[in-house]
Design a protein around this motif. Sequence first.
Motif, PDB file in Angstrom:
ATOM      1  N   LEU A 200       0.762  -1.236  -0.335  1.00 28.00           N
ATOM      2  CA  LEU A 200       0.060  -0.026   0.092  1.00 28.00           C
ATOM      3  C   LEU A 200       0.919   1.217   0.084  1.00 28.00           C
ATOM      4  O   LEU A 200       2.343   1.146   0.212  1.00 28.00           O
ATOM      5  CB  LEU A 200      -0.873  -0.002   1.237  1.00 28.00           C
ATOM      6  N   VAL A 201       0.171   2.403  -0.283  1.00 22.63           N
ATOM      7  CA  VAL A 201       0.891   3.694  -0.471  1.00 22.63           C
ATOM      8  C   VAL A 201       0.108   4.566   0.227  1.00 22.63           C
ATOM      9  O   VAL A 201      -1.123   4.703   0.208  1.00 22.63           O
ATOM     10  CB  VAL A 201       1.159   4.064  -1.864  1.00 22.63           C
ATOM     11  N   GLU A 202       0.957   5.262   1.355  1.00 23.19           N
ATOM     12  CA  GLU A 202       0.398   6.120   2.118  1.00 23.19           C
ATOM     13  C   GLU A 202       1.153   7.632   2.301  1.00 23.19           C
ATOM     14  O   GLU A 202       2.417   7.513   2.051  1.00 23.19           O
ATOM     15  CB  GLU A 202      -0.133   5.469   3.386  1.00 23.19           C
ATOM     16  N   LYS A 203       0.661   8.495   2.758  1.00 24.08           N
ATOM     17  CA  LYS A 203       1.354   9.552   3.108  1.00 24.08           C
ATOM     18  C   LYS A 203       2.377   9.490   4.230  1.00 24.08           C
ATOM     19  O   LYS A 203       2.036   8.875   5.279  1.00 24.08           O
ATOM     20  CB  LYS A 203       0.138  11.136   3.592  1.00 24.08           C
ATOM     21  N   PHE A 204       3.548  10.103   3.993  1.00 26.40           N
ATOM     22  CA  PHE A 204       4.588  10.134   5.000  1.00 26.40           C
ATOM     23  C   PHE A 204       4.580  11.189   5.978  1.00 26.40           C
ATOM     24  O   PHE A 204       4.575  12.259   5.333  1.00 26.40           O
ATOM     25  CB  PHE A 204       5.878   9.980   4.317  1.00 26.40           C
ATOM     26  N   VAL A 205       4.323  11.075   7.125  1.00 29.15           N
ATOM     27  CA  VAL A 205       4.254  12.395   8.255  1.00 29.15           C
ATOM     28  C   VAL A 205       5.689  12.621   8.343  1.00 29.15           C
ATOM     29  O   VAL A 205       6.573  12.114   8.977  1.00 29.15           O
ATOM     30  CB  VAL A 205       3.431  11.979   9.335  1.00 29.15           C
TER      31      VAL A 205
END
Length: 747
Positions: A200-205
């Motif tokens: 999966l791909v998600e926003k990096f904080v």
Amino acid sequence: MKPITKVLIANRGEIAVRLIRAARALSLRTVAVFSTPDRYAPHTVLADEAVHIGPAAAASSYLNADALLAAARTTSADAVAPGYGFFSENADFADAVTAAGLTWVGPPAAAVRAMGDKVQSKAIATAAGVNVIPGYVGVVDGVAAAVDVAESIGYPVMVKASAGGGGKGMRVAWDRRDVEEAYGVCEAEAVASVGDGRLLVEKFVEHPRHVEVQVLADGHGGVIHLGERECSLQRRNQKVIEEAPCSIVDSGMRAEMGAQAVALARAVDYTSVGTVECLVSGVDRSFFFLEMNTRLQVEHLVTGAVVGLDLPMEMLRIAGGERLSLTQDDVRMSGVALEARVYAEDPRRQFVPATGVIGSYQEPRLPAVGKATRKAATPPADVITADRSGVSADGDSGLWPPPHLSALGFDNAGVLVDSGVTDGSLVGVHYDPLLAKVVVHAPTRAAAMAKLGDALDAYVIGGVTTNSPFLRALTRHPKVLAGDMTTTLIGEEYPNGFPGTPLSGAEVSAAVAVAAARYFGSHPASMSVAVRVEADGPPGEGATAGPREVVLRRVGGDGGGATPGVLQPASFSDNASVAMTSDLTSGASGAFITVGPVGERSLGTGAVSLVTTTVNGEAVTLQRLGARPYEDVGAVSLSLGGGTLSLRVRCPSAVDLEEVCARGAERAAAALGGGARGRVLPAPMPGVVLSVAVAVGDEVAEGDEVLVLEAMKMMNGLKAPFAGRIKALRCAAGDAVSFDDVLVEFE
């Protein structure tokens, strides 16, 4: 649920030892399982019974479900405890255990499945009212889809495995090329680690802190949280040092995070020990759900130390049908606990895995509370500290040490080593490189950090390279001391790897003084000694800039009112204090140093000695590497503070002769130079060749990937160091290789 009488420990290493001890405290019998190289491992010897389950490869032993269930049947075990790693979050294995009529010491398989899939877990968390990371989009199918998702979210993004954990199959991508490179690596690591390559791909904080909440749930509806711990000090998504409580979490934030963690556990009918991981913004302290680990965590001991609870024991009690031993109102956090993970790896060679046989082993033995100990380091004045741990987390300072520490296995100095190795242990390439965990507890964060540094100085593991110098460096890093940490700190502070620790002038002085005192102890007629010193590590403020000669002269008395220039009595021995003058600290003669009685104990084969003493009243612990005597012609190596000194201890009249010999040795070494092997690609670490991307005769450019080497479940792409034609391949997929083996030759 039914009572447990005998539990099979489906694991190895330090967690197997910890579970066996917890079971024994509950009067349960234990069964260990072991692969061929673990026949004499500590967990194998400690258990009541032990069963051989296969060869070294994990797939044929610790991940062989049939062998584990057969071992349970043949020993009449009625429960299986997986610990962490291996089968700990495998729902199919949990089902197989319960189908065989055994008790699974862990959460229900349904909860494991729900939380083990990052896509499903995000949906459940959202429905339960838990904060989630913005920009989540779900599982991606192929590199092109991953790039599309990343660009729709906006860089940076995190590409990571949908299942699994422990840093396997996770990469930060800052642009399209990063996503394309990360996709294949993450997929391969996820398949190798847990057999599931979905990504999966998600926003990096950005500027994130990794903070997790410990939850505990029984089978009777009781669910509580035990506060938080910080795990922001990570390298390649692998935790390095953890602490509890987190220095930026106040009581209100703790209550909010805990309430959300409990709500998530209730949403999946969770039972047993579990952890809800969150990313916390270092800017505004907002927090977001990351994942839930449906198992015991490696760092469980820091929580256990501050709340006074043995989590492995609670896990076994819950599995046996008992209710929680405390309520939420009973939970109190006292003091600060830190844990450092000691890995078999070489921090000065980009942390490549290390192998070998442990030949000397000694766990730290610090002075008991109230005795002489090193002062706690303080952060620089211009650093804003987030440390609010002068009292316990609930505001109750209390007395130290808390009585529960000894029940958890801490010694009377507040130190615990959770280890799975000992003298003679084999460290190979087949398992995780974690050897042990050094855990400390103290009333304040500053005191705990100082104690952790002292414990690492006194922890001896010979025969295999470890990351102890790197851990020691972190305990003295200004940002770490100030609590100013993010998950990117290590990568930012050590972008080219760990170069070593520059020792301060005071540390160099202490080591030289100890070596001189040892020389005087064995030479009662000598009044002076010359020490040639060279500090290891990079240049730095206060570090020794290069070889220099220091002359120390013995003076009268034991330091109490001694007068410089008065000769020391000839009856001086190793077991007495010695006072000396030198130019160690300021460069001017006359600096006065008193070294207390020096204790030195040779360990294992004598390759490592542990040296303890005081210098000017302050406790000092050093490790001496090698069995060479202090007055021998060769160098004496002393290690302290994460750095190493090479010393030559001689009588002053021998200095000129030594310099002549050194110059001659340098000329001889230059004349004997050469030995280059030509244009080759050597193995940077021991491992197994996973794939080869080139063939003999292929043209490659410098930087092209030529093969992939797997070491301890991590994929390492090796790139061509030269542009040219492949002359010969010295390896093939599936080959096991050793460090520095030639893998590829170039024309």
